[in-house]
Design an enzyme around this catalytic site. Structure first.
Site, PDB file in Angstrom:
ATOM      1  N   ASP A  20      42.954  46.630  36.978  1.00  0.00           N
ATOM      2  CA  ASP A  20      44.019  47.166  37.830  1.00  0.00           C
ATOM      3  C   ASP A  20      43.692  46.996  39.313  1.00  0.00           C
ATOM      4  O   ASP A  20      42.527  47.076  39.706  1.00  0.00           O
ATOM      5  CB  ASP A  20      44.217  48.653  37.507  1.00  0.00           C
ATOM      6  CG  ASP A  20      45.564  49.168  37.964  1.00  0.00           C
ATOM      7  OD1 ASP A  20      46.386  48.361  38.456  1.00  0.00           O
ATOM      8  OD2 ASP A  20      45.801  50.375  37.841  1.00  0.00           O
ATOM      9  N   HIS A  37      46.722  38.257  41.902  1.00  0.00           N
ATOM     10  CA  HIS A  37      46.449  37.984  40.486  1.00  0.00           C
ATOM     11  C   HIS A  37      45.503  36.794  40.342  1.00  0.00           C
ATOM     12  O   HIS A  37      44.658  36.766  39.447  1.00  0.00           O
ATOM     13  CB  HIS A  37      47.750  37.723  39.731  1.00  0.00           C
ATOM     14  CG  HIS A  37      48.612  38.958  39.598  1.00  0.00           C
ATOM     15  ND1 HIS A  37      48.127  40.156  39.141  1.00  0.00           N
ATOM     16  CD2 HIS A  37      49.931  39.175  39.883  1.00  0.00           C
ATOM     17  CE1 HIS A  37      49.101  41.063  39.143  1.00  0.00           C
ATOM     18  NE2 HIS A  37      50.209  40.492  39.595  1.00  0.00           N
ATOM     19  N   LEU A 131      30.505  36.028  21.521  1.00  0.00           N
ATOM     20  CA  LEU A 131      31.387  37.084  22.038  1.00  0.00           C
ATOM     21  C   LEU A 131      32.794  36.937  21.472  1.00  0.00           C
ATOM     22  O   LEU A 131      33.358  35.847  21.471  1.00  0.00           O
ATOM     23  CB  LEU A 131      31.458  36.962  23.569  1.00  0.00           C
ATOM     24  CG  LEU A 131      32.498  37.858  24.261  1.00  0.00           C
ATOM     25  CD1 LEU A 131      32.051  39.317  24.247  1.00  0.00           C
ATOM     26  CD2 LEU A 131      32.725  37.403  25.708  1.00  0.00           C
TER      27      LEU A 131
HETATM   28  C1  FPP Z   1      47.188  45.046  37.305  1.00  0.00           C
HETATM   29  O1  FPP Z   1      47.224  44.971  38.715  1.00  0.00           O
HETATM   30  C2  FPP Z   1      46.956  43.736  36.752  1.00  0.00           C
HETATM   31  C3  FPP Z   1      47.822  43.047  35.986  1.00  0.00           C
HETATM   32  C4  FPP Z   1      49.181  43.555  35.660  1.00  0.00           C
HETATM   33  C5  FPP Z   1      47.519  41.709  35.472  1.00  0.00           C
HETATM   34  C6  FPP Z   1      46.076  41.439  35.171  1.00  0.00           C
HETATM   35  C7  FPP Z   1      45.933  39.977  35.085  1.00  0.00           C
HETATM   36  C8  FPP Z   1      44.917  39.231  35.582  1.00  0.00           C
HETATM   37  C9  FPP Z   1      43.693  39.779  36.202  1.00  0.00           C
HETATM   38  C10 FPP Z   1      44.977  37.738  35.568  1.00  0.00           C
HETATM   39  C11 FPP Z   1      45.547  37.079  34.350  1.00  0.00           C
HETATM   40  C12 FPP Z   1      44.727  37.225  33.143  1.00  0.00           C
HETATM   41  C13 FPP Z   1      44.166  36.194  32.471  1.00  0.00           C
HETATM   42  C14 FPP Z   1      43.481  36.444  31.166  1.00  0.00           C
HETATM   43  C15 FPP Z   1      44.185  34.822  32.990  1.00  0.00           C
HETATM   44  P1  FPP Z   1      48.515  45.472  39.494  1.00  0.00           P
HETATM   45  O2  FPP Z   1      49.281  44.257  39.918  1.00  0.00           O
HETATM   46  O3  FPP Z   1      49.268  46.449  38.653  1.00  0.00           O
HETATM   47  O4  FPP Z   1      47.844  46.139  40.726  1.00  0.00           O
HETATM   48  P2  FPP Z   1      48.480  47.300  41.619  1.00  0.00           P
HETATM   49  O5  FPP Z   1      48.492  48.533  40.753  1.00  0.00           O
HETATM   50  O6  FPP Z   1      47.524  47.395  42.758  1.00  0.00           O
HETATM   51  O7  FPP Z   1      49.845  46.843  42.047  1.00  0.00           O
END
Ligand code: FPP
Length: 243
Positions: A20, A37, A131
């Protein structure tokens, strides 16, 4: 670099991570959300590699929830593009390391290219014994539990399962994570302290660690600090610790 203080004999078998903070990281750095991201994906590579190196058995990552479709089309497209890119660039190395990939979630709800890439990654690594890397995509834990309930009901209706035989093992065998140990350590970055529909059943006795770090800034040192916190916890599983 591995943390010398970590006790290799007391590592969690199963680590779950809610990555997050990508959005806040992008905002803080005055960048578009897609770059948040992207930076998050960079952080991820090292955590996966190290989990494999230090002998974590199962790592489950929350990449895209069933609720994430509600984000803007631009953001959804960016996440879908990153997924494709990630599998394209990482699969050879992961396969060489013996990593077995499994997608948790409804692959049918994904765009065709993504669905195909994820399925290929699963098929190619299916026999690996290193893993186990679970990536939750189009995943929601309640939907997973409903799916398991439907599978149980179908077996009962078909006469292959008696209602009396429905126990925890029978339900667990119908989850996406069938065969995996339960989550020992759940990490959610960015200071938020919620499960957000992630592995509700599997986290029944998990230890929770909530580092303040935004996911793109999460380093190996942060990861090992979480593992150290885990190793400092007394786990009782509902029992009482002997004095
Ligand atoms: C939450 O941050 C994160 C996500 C919704 C996406 C997580 C995805 C990745 C790290 C990359 C893609 C994954 C792979 C396996 C390639 P948020 O955007 O909700 O953060 P915020 O709460 O600060 O807005």
């Amino acid at each position: 670099m591995p943390d010398l203080q970590l006790d290799p004999s007391r590592l969690p078998a199963h680590v779950g991570i809610i990555m997050d903070g990508n959005g806040r990281w992008a905002k803080r750095n005055k960048l578009k959300i897609a770059l948040g991201h992207r930076a998050g994906t960079e952080a991820l590579r090292e955590i996966i590699r190290n989990s494999s190196d230090i002998g974590i058995k199962v790592l489950t990552l929350y990449a895209f929830s069933t609720e994430n479709w509600a984000r803007s089309q631009t953001e959804v497209d960016a996440l879908m593009a990153l997924l494709l890119e990630f599998f394209g660039s990482e699969i050879d190395e992961l396969h060489a390391k013996g990593v077995r990939i499994l997608i948790l979630g409804e692959k049918d709800g994904l765009p065709p290219l993504q669905r195909q890439a994820l399925m290929q990654a699963e098929q190619r690594t299916a026999e690996n014994r290193g893993l186990k890397l679970n990536i939750a995509v189009n995943y929601g834990s309640r939907a997973e539990l409903l799916r398991a309930a439907r599978l149980l009901a179908a077996d009962v209706a078909a006469g292959t399962l008696s209602p009396d035989a429905i126990d925890e093992a029978a339900l667990e065998a119908r989850l996406y994570t069938a065969g995996d140990p339960p989550v020992d350590l759940l990490i959610r970055t960015s200071g938020e302290m919620r499960l957000s529909n992630f592995l509700l059943w599997q986290c029944a006795y998990a230890e929770f660690v909530f580092p303040q770090t935004l996911w793109p800034d999460f380093t190996l040192a942060d990861y090992h600090a979480c593992l150290m916190q885990y190793q400092g916890r007394a786990r009782r599983f509902g029992g009482r610790q002997e004095a």
